[in-house]
Write an enzyme that holds these catalytic residues in place. Structure first.
Site, short mmCIF file in Angstrom:
data_model
loop_
_atom_site.label_atom_id
_atom_site.label_comp_id
_atom_site.label_asym_id
_atom_site.label_seq_id
_atom_site.Cartn_x
_atom_site.Cartn_y
_atom_site.Cartn_z
CG HIS A 68 94.55 -13.39 -58.84
ND1 HIS A 68 94.75 -13.30 -57.48
CD2 HIS A 68 95.47 -12.57 -59.41
CE1 HIS A 68 95.75 -12.47 -57.23
NE2 HIS A 68 96.21 -12.00 -58.39
CG HIS A 92 96.52 -7.06 -60.28
ND1 HIS A 92 95.33 -7.63 -59.97
CD2 HIS A 92 97.46 -7.98 -59.96
CE1 HIS A 92 95.52 -8.84 -59.48
NE2 HIS A 92 96.82 -9.08 -59.47
CD GLU A 96 105.01 -9.62 -65.08
OE1 GLU A 96 105.24 -8.50 -65.58
OE2 GLU A 96 105.91 -10.43 -64.76
CG ASP A 97 100.56 -12.88 -65.46
OD1 ASP A 97 101.79 -12.81 -65.51
OD2 ASP A 97 99.92 -13.04 -64.40
CG ASP A 159 98.47 -9.39 -56.43
OD1 ASP A 159 97.80 -10.33 -56.86
OD2 ASP A 159 99.68 -9.21 -56.69
CG ASP A 280 97.43 -9.48 -22.91
OD1 ASP A 280 97.64 -8.52 -23.63
OD2 ASP A 280 98.27 -10.38 -22.73
MN MN Z 1 98.00 -10.80 -59.01
#
Ligand code: MN
Length: 738
Positions: A68, A92, A96-97, A159, A280
């Site tokens: 990812h 990134h 957090e993870d 992201d 259009d």
């Molecule tokens: Mn992410």
């Protein structure tokens, strides 16, 4: 702890198994394409760090998790962003993870990277918490998080794009919908705002698939049907177009552009038209070498095909706020098919597709964001920031952000021909604020296409708008509800707050002066010291606090004389209270503490002689109302106890109260002079006149008249009624008629 980057040797992820994501070498190769001097070791370190930290984590697709961040980085590489952005993308999700910390990131990659990662992490946390009804507030925090560096937003958009591309792996349809909704409401508009049209369209189409799968399928099918049906006509037009341009010696690349399902669907919904009317569906882009060629090719096109008159737009001489430039025209081909053409240079094309991201380039040997081209990218987000700065309500913010971004625009012009794009429904007031805050603050009238019109007039496409400026102290109160742009609304609110503040400051200053004089302390007191002791930021702030009633006169005296005996306060403040500049005094008020401030409420504007009461006003002392004021009655019915109050003789003597009279006047010359004369003879002083509405034979006028007291006002009212030109006249309380 730097051992983390030493991972076991690359076991052929990039070589043996053809993975769906870039290997470290491929990634570096991608960056080298446009930034040959990039620090390869930092990129490698970031790649390996992400891989190690995410370890055995897996995505819903079954891929290892680190695929990812690598894919997010790839999106940014395609946009040719600098290595700082690429490294941020790779890292990134680590904080957090995984067990990675910001401290470690800053040791390994420097503080700039760790701050960027922190910014992205903060945004991620916000989206977890966002519930539809509170999203406005989150969005505020969101915007604040991206204001430090536009790259936070760019990484976040990439992201979100990758997450949307892989959203079909989710099994929880509720979650899919929530993410798609958020993407459509927030990320796509933000991408558009900074000019990243390509990402915006992809986000929109992906969201559309999840939010309304049936509509997506139908729209896509019908689009391809229409296309098949007209294939030959379109191919022929394309061929002819190419021939005409190349034969005339211009270098041009021409290719078809398919309309996106979501944008078609959106038009169908908003404009109440049928599918076939979205005529259009075909569009071509013509990319040429220079600006001159753009206009030359336009000339060729217009001499060879009939153009649809109101569809021509010149965004080269007047670029859109996000720097988009192009010539737009729609021509009619054989079989009456309408084809939209966009003519631009390749540089304009890149900016049109990538917006802010197109502004990174080599400058003096460094790959940097070039402000000379795009300006400060955060300027594009400024209208949103202004709303936050002026303390906008979260829900308002969301509403206005969406309004301005989604609504159809009307294109209007300043007298100098500068284009001002506004959302549909915008008035001349919105226009004035869009040109410049000062112009909005000072506007008193407007000429639209040369004719004088009401400031609240809704603007139409192509209007030429000239704002008439004049001195005005504060904006009429109903302006706030008239305007549709967030920029105008928040500026008006700020203005109202500013004038309130001025008023409070004056109240406070006067209170201080009186306290000092009556305690014979005039000139002997250091007010700045007292302010410090009362934790006021400045003397002005002290005045404001006193004026608002957040501090009492007694507390002020305590600060001037720490340890003084309470009885030393002179008695004058026990009963007489100061309200405003005109020094109206009140007596009475069991329950009013000494030195509390009283304000004349604007809902009923009592004047000396009126029967009055005081009602507590949160954080601002007490408000003085007329006994039969509807606002006051509502509050009393809600259980708030009034404090009885009456005017002192002094109040009447001081005069300078303003009463308001509404008169219906016969429409003929000399009417105003007749009324002015009547008021003058009664010793009133007209402060302000306003015409509210104009009928065939009558018009309603509002007079603000300086009077001594209520009795004086009744005399004047009688005199006005006696005028031959006056049909009826009455006293009005408050400002609701403005
Ligand atoms: Mn992410």
């Amino acid at each position: 702890m730097t051992g983390g980057n030493k991972t076991p040797s690359n076991t052929g992820l990039s070589g043996v198994i053809r993975s769906s994501f870039l290997s470290c070498d491929e990634l570096i190769e991608g960056v080298l394409q446009y930034d040959p001097d990039v620090d390869k070791s930092q990129l490698r370190l970031a790649y390996e760090y992400a891989r190690e930290k995410h370890g055995l984590q897996k995505r819903k697709s079954g891929e290892p998790y680190y695929a990812h961040p690598v894919n997010v980085a790839k999106i940014l590489i395609e946009l040719r962003l600098d290595s700082t952005s690429i490294i941020t993308a790779l890292l990134h999700d680590t904080v957090e993870d995984t067990d990675a910390s910001l401290k470690e990131l800053s040791e390994l990659f420097g503080t700039q990277i760790s701050e960027l990662v922190d910014g992205v992490t903060k945004l991620t946390k916000l989206e977890v918490k966002s519930i539809r009804s509170r999203q406005g507030e989150n969005l505020q925090k969101f915007i604040l998080a991206i204001t430090k560096d536009i790259r936070v937003l760019l990484v976040k958009l990439a992201d979100r794009l990758h997450n949307m591309r892989t959203l079909h792996f989710f099994t929880d349809t509720k979650k899919q919908e929530r993410i798609a909704r958020e993407t459509l409401d927030i990320y796509a508009p933000l991408a558009r705002r900074i000019g990243m049209q390509k990402i915006c369209s992809e986000l929109e189409d992906l969201s559309f698939q999840f939010l309304d799968p049936q509509a997506f399928i139908t729209t896509t099918k019908r689009l391809s049907l229409v296309r098949d049906h007209n294939t030959r006509a379109v191919a022929q037009l394309s061929e002819n177009l190419t021939k005409v341009i190349l034969d005339s010696g211009y270098n041009a690349v021409i290719y078809g552009r398919e309309k996106r399902a979501y944008s078609i669907w959106n038009k169908l919904q908003r404009k109440n038209i049928t599918f076939d009317e979205v005529a259009d569906v075909y569009a071509f882009r013509i990319i040429v070498d220079s600006v001159e060629d753009c206009y030359a090719v336009l000339g060729l096109v217009h001499t060879s095909w009939r153009c649809v008159p109101d569809r021509f737009r010149d965004f080269i001489s007047v670029p859109k706020p996000n720097h988009y430039q192009s010539l737009h025209t729609t021509v009619i081909g054989r079989g009456n098919i309408r084809v939209e053409l966009q003519i631009r240079t390749s540089n304009m094309h890149r900016i049109a597709e990538q917006g802010v991201a197109a502004h990174w380039r080599y400058k003096q040997g460094e790959y940097v964001f070039d402000e000379a081209i795009g300006g400060n990218p955060l300027d594009l987000l400024k209208p949103l920031l202004e709303i936050i700065e002026f303390g906008g309500d979260p829900d308002d913010f969301l509403e206005h952000t969406r309004l301005e971004m989604f609504q159809d625009q009307v294109f209007t012009f300043t007298p100098n021909g500068k284009l001002i794009a506004l959302p549909e429904g915008a008035s001349a007031i919105d226009f004035a604020y869009a040109v410049h805050t000062d112009i909005g603050d000072e506007c008193v009238g407007v000429r639209i296409n040369g004719r004088e019109r009401h400031l609240r007039t809704q603007l139409q496409n192509g209007d030429s708008v000239e704002i008439i400026r004049g001195g005005r102290k504060e904006p009429p109160q109903d302006w706030e509800s008239t305007v549709v742009t967030g920029r105008a609304r928040s500026a008006i609110r700020r203005l109202i707050r500013k004038s309130e503040l001025k008023e409070f400051r004056k109240f406070g200053k006067r209170l201080v002066d009186r306290i000092l004089v009556s305690n014979q302390l005039d000139g002997k007191v250091n007010i700045a010291e007292a302010a410090k002791r009362l934790e006021a930021k400045s003397v002005t702030n002290l005045y404001v606090k006193l004026g608002r009633g957040l501090l009492t006169g007694s507390e002020f005296l305590d600060a001037v004389f720490p340890g003084r005996s309470r009885d030393e306060t002179k008695s004058v403040y026990k009963r007489e209270l100061i309200t405003d500049e005109t020094a109206d005094f009140f007596v009475g008020g069991e329950g009013l503490s000494r030195g509390v401030s009283l304000h004349i409420s604007k809902c009923c504007s009592p004047i000396p002689g009126d029967r009055i009461i005081a009602l507590p006003k949160r954080g601002q002392g007490f408000a003085v109302h007329v006994v039969d004021c509807e606002v006051a009655i509502d509050q009393m019915e809600a259980g708030i106890d009034p404090i009885s109050l009456s005017w002192t003789a002094h109040a009447k003597k001081e005069g300078a109260s303003v009463g308001r009279i509404l008169a219906t006047v016969v429409h003929r010359s000399g009417s105003l002079a007749e009324i002015a004369n009547a008021v003058g003879v009664s010793k009133g002083n007209i402060m302000d006149v306003k015409t509210l509405s104009r009928g065939q034979d009558f018009f309603d006028m509002l007079f603000d008249i300086e009077v001594l007291d209520a009795k004086h006002l009744w005399n004047i009212l009688a005199a006005i009624r006696a005028c031959a030109c006056v049909d009826s006249a009455e006293r009005v309380k408050g400002q609701d008629l403005e």
